[in-house]
Scaffold this active site. Structure first.
Site: not given
Length: 218
Positions: A39, A43, A106, A109
């Site tokens: 994650e 991101d 989440d 990502e």
């Protein structure tokens, strides 16, 4: 067709290392090695892809306007909408009967991070732009409402040529229902504000709103 295979089809990307997709779909509450590291990676990749995309699509926009567009695409609500669009919620249902928007965001990502590790930046960029295509096409800079973080950043950049600083003070609760507490600081104003939320992004928005209230009252 298995659920991961169906998800790969909707992503338009087939993993060489299938274990990366499996890790992206896992959570700390279910396995020791969850998807939080992926994650983090996803991101960063998503931010880079979207920054490049809005920069290219809107050559006449200034920095603050470009930042607003990018933020609108990478915020939790947008990611959760993309996740539902590709059926990620259905993929996760057997393991997580109750799925929060923050969990969808989440996991989305984490999937981008997994694609990046499996196929490199080019593969991740192509995948991200493919799943975001319907949302990019309807993006309208003239009708975009500013969120609290974007509004605060524009104010701080205009006045001081700097940006607000956010840091996590604490997080508590089970892995799937953590509450985050975040501090927002504007050094030049010698002010701090604290916000909370069920995700880091929501807590940062809450802290930014609190800081804007302080600035309005000053």
């Amino acid at each position: 067709m298995s659920r991961p295979a169906a998800l790969e089809k909707r992503l338009g990307y087939r993993f060489t290392r299938s274990e990366l997709l499996e890790q992206a779909l896992s959570h700390q509450g279910k396995r020791l090695e969850g998807n939080e590291r992926l994650e983090f990676l996803g991101d960063g990749v998503l931010d880079c892809v979207m920054a490049e995309e809005v920069y290219t699509r809107y050559p006449s926009l200034r920095e603050g306007e470009l930042h607003r567009l990018q933020e609108s695409l990478v915020r939790e609500e947008a990611l959760a909408e993309v996740a539902r669009h590709i059926g990620l919620d259905e993929t996760l249902k057997p393991a997580l009967p109750f799925i929060r928007p923050s969990t969808l965001a989440d996991t989305m990502e984490a999937i981008f991070g997994a694609v990046f590790l499996d196929g490199g930046y080019g593969a991740a960029r192509t995948t991200i732009l493919r799943v975001f295509e319907p949302f990019l096409e309807r993006l309208d800079p003239q009708r975009l409402d500013r969120d609290a973080k974007s509004k605060l950043q524009e104010i701080v950049q205009a006045r001081f040529k700097s940006v607000p600083i956010y840091r996590i003070l604490r997080s508590q609760g089970a892995a799937h229902e953590k509450v985050f507490e975040v501090e927002c600081a504007v050094a030049e104003l010698k002010r701090t504000a604290v916000g909370s939320g069920l995700s880091r992004q929501r807590a940062e928005q809450d802290a930014a709103r609190a800081m804007l209230q302080q600035i309005d009252k000053a």
